[in-house]
Scaffold this active site. Structure first.
Site, PDB file in Angstrom:
ATOM      1  CG  HIS A 174      -8.294   1.600  -2.795  1.00  0.00           C
ATOM      2  ND1 HIS A 174      -7.954   1.513  -1.466  1.00  0.00           N
ATOM      3  CD2 HIS A 174      -9.106   2.706  -2.901  1.00  0.00           C
ATOM      4  CE1 HIS A 174      -8.532   2.483  -0.771  1.00  0.00           C
ATOM      5  NE2 HIS A 174      -9.238   3.224  -1.607  1.00  0.00           N
ATOM      6  CG  HIS A 217      -1.802  -1.228   1.286  1.00  0.00           C
ATOM      7  ND1 HIS A 217      -1.449  -2.334   2.024  1.00  0.00           N
ATOM      8  CD2 HIS A 217      -2.969  -1.518   0.670  1.00  0.00           C
ATOM      9  CE1 HIS A 217      -2.396  -3.254   1.873  1.00  0.00           C
ATOM     10  NE2 HIS A 217      -3.319  -2.787   1.061  1.00  0.00           N
ATOM     11  N   GLY A 274     -10.778   0.058  -8.248  1.00  0.00           N
ATOM     12  CA  GLY A 274     -11.611   0.993  -8.986  1.00  0.00           C
ATOM     13  C   GLY A 274     -11.278   1.122 -10.457  1.00  0.00           C
ATOM     14  CB  SER A 319     -17.062  -6.477  -9.294  1.00  0.00           C
ATOM     15  OG  SER A 319     -16.597  -5.137  -9.196  1.00  0.00           O
TER      16      SER A 319
END
Length: 199
Positions: free
Chosen positions: A122, A102, A156, A177
């Site tokens: 992210h 991260h 994202g 997703s």
């Protein structure tokens, strides 16, 4: 730019496997990241994917180093709670080991331990981490500049913003997703592949 597709934790093996087989021609790697599955469920899923023609060389097993080694899968992805890179490399020197980071500091530490790649995120705001702003493309550039190993960006990602990642040093994009939960998985994965390959 490699395209990594990561399982969502929202599909059963029976739902996941045919979708994974359908997108195989367009992906470089499929990550099995299923925290609720047992070792047996993960192993059985590897066997099912193999029977459907999904090459083990394109699989990445999250956390379960034992399952990867037992089933001949050459890639593992380590999380913060996983064994250390050093421990995995010592016990399974043939495994390709990536780990989640991260920050540039975490990426540099992973490289020093012998990691072969890192997954950074992210990058953009994502529904999977509500209320947490994305770390941004500037942070991605800082990470890619701090290490010599491949950096895969996650978080994202749409087909359009994934195309920007290469300009910040990323070696690949990781999607959950956006592909596997899409109504038409083949159309979705082709859109990501198209944008990643644009100059």
């Amino acid at each position: 730019m490699n395209l990594h597709v990561i399982s969502t934790g929202r599909q059963s093996p029976a739902e996941l496997c045919p979708r994974a087989a359908a997108i195989e021609p367009w992906v470089d790697y499929l990550h099995l990241r299923e925290k609720q599955w047992s070792a047996r469920e993960t192993a059985d899923t590897i066997e099912t994917l193999d029977s459907l023609g999904f090459p083990k060389e394109k699989l990445v097993i999250n956390d379960r180093v034992d399952v990867a080694a037992a089933k001949g899968v050459p890639h593992v992805q380590l999380a913060g709670h996983s064994l250390s890179v050093q421990d995995v490399k010592r016990a399974f020197p043939s495994l390709h080991v990536s780990c989640s980071v991260h920050s540039a500091e975490e990426a540099a530490a992973a490289e020093a331990e012998g990691a072969d790649a890192v997954l950074f995120g992210h990058v953009f705001e994502t529904d999977s981490k509500p209320g947490l702003p994305g770390r941004g493309l500037g942070a991605l550039k800082t990470v890619t500049g701090a290490v010599s190993l491949p950096v895969i960006a996650i978080g994202g990602l749409t087909p359009e913003n994934a195309a920007r990642l290469k300009h910040y040093g990323a070696s690949g994009a990781a999607v959950l997703s956006g592909v596997l939960l899409a109504e038409n998985v083949e159309e979705a994965v082709r859109r990501y592949r198209y944008h990643l390959e644009r100059r």
